[in-house]
Design a protein around this motif. Structure first.
Motif, short mmCIF file in Angstrom:
data_model
loop_
_atom_site.label_atom_id
_atom_site.label_comp_id
_atom_site.label_asym_id
_atom_site.label_seq_id
_atom_site.Cartn_x
_atom_site.Cartn_y
_atom_site.Cartn_z
N GLY A 37 21.59 -15.05 -66.05
CA GLY A 37 21.78 -14.06 -65.13
C GLY A 37 21.19 -14.32 -63.80
O GLY A 37 21.57 -14.23 -62.67
N LEU A 38 19.65 -14.92 -63.80
CA LEU A 38 19.09 -15.18 -62.97
C LEU A 38 19.73 -16.34 -62.02
O LEU A 38 19.73 -16.18 -60.80
CB LEU A 38 17.64 -15.35 -63.30
CG LEU A 38 16.79 -14.34 -63.56
CD1 LEU A 38 15.27 -14.88 -64.21
CD2 LEU A 38 16.42 -13.42 -62.19
N GLU A 39 20.06 -17.22 -62.74
CA GLU A 39 20.70 -18.57 -62.09
C GLU A 39 22.11 -18.08 -61.26
O GLU A 39 22.28 -18.53 -60.27
CB GLU A 39 21.38 -19.55 -63.11
CG GLU A 39 20.04 -20.35 -63.76
CD GLU A 39 20.62 -21.40 -64.69
OE1 GLU A 39 21.66 -21.17 -65.29
OE2 GLU A 39 19.84 -22.10 -65.13
N ASN A 40 22.79 -17.25 -61.99
CA ASN A 40 23.85 -16.58 -61.13
C ASN A 40 23.72 -15.61 -59.96
O ASN A 40 24.29 -16.12 -58.88
CB ASN A 40 24.80 -15.75 -61.97
CG ASN A 40 25.40 -16.43 -63.31
OD1 ASN A 40 25.70 -17.54 -63.17
ND2 ASN A 40 25.81 -15.71 -64.40
N LYS A 41 22.64 -15.00 -60.00
CA LYS A 41 22.14 -14.31 -58.94
C LYS A 41 21.47 -15.32 -57.86
O LYS A 41 21.91 -15.02 -56.46
CB LYS A 41 20.86 -13.35 -59.30
CG LYS A 41 21.33 -12.09 -60.08
CD LYS A 41 20.07 -11.17 -60.45
CE LYS A 41 20.60 -9.87 -61.21
NZ LYS A 41 19.41 -9.19 -61.40
N PHE A 42 20.94 -16.33 -58.15
CA PHE A 42 20.51 -17.37 -57.19
C PHE A 42 21.69 -18.14 -56.46
O PHE A 42 21.65 -18.46 -55.43
CB PHE A 42 19.35 -18.31 -57.91
CG PHE A 42 18.00 -17.80 -57.96
CD1 PHE A 42 17.49 -17.23 -56.57
CD2 PHE A 42 17.45 -17.72 -59.27
CE1 PHE A 42 15.93 -16.89 -56.75
CE2 PHE A 42 16.13 -17.44 -59.16
CZ PHE A 42 15.58 -17.04 -58.12
N ASP A 43 22.71 -18.24 -57.50
CA ASP A 43 23.76 -19.03 -56.91
C ASP A 43 24.54 -18.09 -55.99
O ASP A 43 24.96 -18.52 -54.78
CB ASP A 43 24.80 -19.42 -57.96
CG ASP A 43 24.44 -20.42 -58.80
OD1 ASP A 43 23.68 -21.23 -58.25
OD2 ASP A 43 24.98 -20.60 -60.07
N GLY A 44 24.63 -16.84 -56.12
CA GLY A 44 24.87 -15.79 -55.22
C GLY A 44 24.05 -15.86 -53.90
O GLY A 44 24.87 -15.81 -52.64
N LEU A 45 22.91 -15.85 -53.92
CA LEU A 45 22.10 -15.83 -52.82
C LEU A 45 22.37 -16.96 -52.10
O LEU A 45 22.42 -17.14 -50.71
CB LEU A 45 20.54 -15.79 -53.32
CG LEU A 45 20.29 -14.25 -53.98
CD1 LEU A 45 18.84 -14.42 -54.39
CD2 LEU A 45 20.31 -13.32 -52.70
N ASP A 46 22.34 -18.24 -52.80
CA ASP A 46 22.64 -19.33 -52.07
C ASP A 46 23.87 -19.51 -51.27
O ASP A 46 23.80 -19.88 -50.37
CB ASP A 46 22.94 -20.54 -53.14
CG ASP A 46 21.32 -21.22 -53.61
OD1 ASP A 46 20.36 -20.79 -53.03
OD2 ASP A 46 21.41 -21.92 -54.48
N LYS A 47 24.92 -18.87 -51.72
CA LYS A 47 26.22 -18.74 -51.25
C LYS A 47 26.05 -17.64 -49.71
O LYS A 47 26.36 -18.23 -48.72
CB LYS A 47 27.31 -18.24 -51.91
CG LYS A 47 27.86 -19.04 -53.06
CD LYS A 47 28.91 -18.37 -53.84
CE LYS A 47 29.15 -19.38 -55.05
NZ LYS A 47 29.90 -18.75 -55.98
N LYS A 48 25.28 -16.73 -49.96
CA LYS A 48 24.93 -15.84 -48.92
C LYS A 48 24.18 -16.33 -47.70
O LYS A 48 24.52 -16.45 -46.66
CB LYS A 48 24.24 -14.67 -49.28
CG LYS A 48 25.07 -13.34 -50.29
CD LYS A 48 24.26 -12.39 -50.69
CE LYS A 48 25.07 -11.44 -51.28
NZ LYS A 48 24.46 -10.25 -51.95
N VAL A 49 22.94 -17.29 -48.32
CA VAL A 49 22.19 -17.99 -47.35
C VAL A 49 23.12 -18.91 -46.59
O VAL A 49 22.97 -19.23 -45.33
CB VAL A 49 21.08 -18.82 -47.97
CG1 VAL A 49 20.45 -19.59 -46.96
CG2 VAL A 49 20.14 -17.74 -48.38
N ASP A 50 24.11 -19.68 -47.17
CA ASP A 50 24.66 -20.48 -46.88
C ASP A 50 25.95 -19.78 -45.63
O ASP A 50 26.02 -20.56 -44.52
CB ASP A 50 25.75 -21.43 -47.53
CG ASP A 50 24.95 -22.55 -48.30
OD1 ASP A 50 23.81 -22.68 -47.87
OD2 ASP A 50 25.44 -22.55 -49.50
N GLY A 51 26.21 -19.01 -46.02
CA GLY A 51 27.11 -17.88 -45.10
C GLY A 51 26.30 -17.90 -43.68
O GLY A 51 26.75 -17.79 -42.58
N LEU A 52 25.08 -17.12 -44.06
CA LEU A 52 24.35 -16.86 -42.86
C LEU A 52 24.00 -18.23 -41.76
O LEU A 52 23.92 -17.79 -40.90
CB LEU A 52 23.12 -16.20 -43.39
CG LEU A 52 23.01 -14.71 -43.91
CD1 LEU A 52 21.76 -14.26 -44.52
CD2 LEU A 52 23.64 -13.81 -42.79
#
Length: 112
Positions: A37-52
């Motif tokens: 679950g944490l890995e999935n959250k971090f993956d989502g955060l990575d995508k958001k950071v890339d978008g930003l």
């Protein structure tokens, strides 16, 4: 009897060991799920950071473009003000010259 007592103790220890193994496996499974679950959250955060980061790159390019436009405009304004300054200086010199001529004519008129 001693043999049967030892066997019972061994069986009890075996059962206890199995129960501990079950509990440990359950805890490991829960921990693994949490990590997933944490890995999935971090993956989502990575995508958001890339978008930003991409948005900021776009903004940087826009800011650079605006900066260049502003520099050009300031250069034009500076040239205009330099021209106005020269014009004002020339006008002041003309006014000074005319004022001195006026004073000279006034003196001549007084003498007449």
């Amino acid at each position: 009897m001693e043999q049967s007592g030892i066997k019972e103790i061994l069986n009890a220890l075996e059962l206890h060991s199995q129960q501990i193994d079950k509990k440990l496996n359950q805890h490991f499974e829960k921990t693994d799920k949490r990590f997933e679950g944490l890995e999935n959250k971090f993956d989502g955060l990575d995508k958001k950071v890339d978008g930003l980061e991409n948005k900021f790159k776009g903004l940087d390019e826009k800011v650079e473009g605006l900066d260049k436009k502003m520099d050009k405009r300031f250069d034009r304004l500076e040239k205009k003000f330099d021209g106005l300054e020269v014009g004002l200086r020339e006008t002041q010199e003309t006014v000074d010259f005319l004022s001195s001529k006026y004073v000279q004519h006034e003196k001549k008129l007084r003498n007449i």
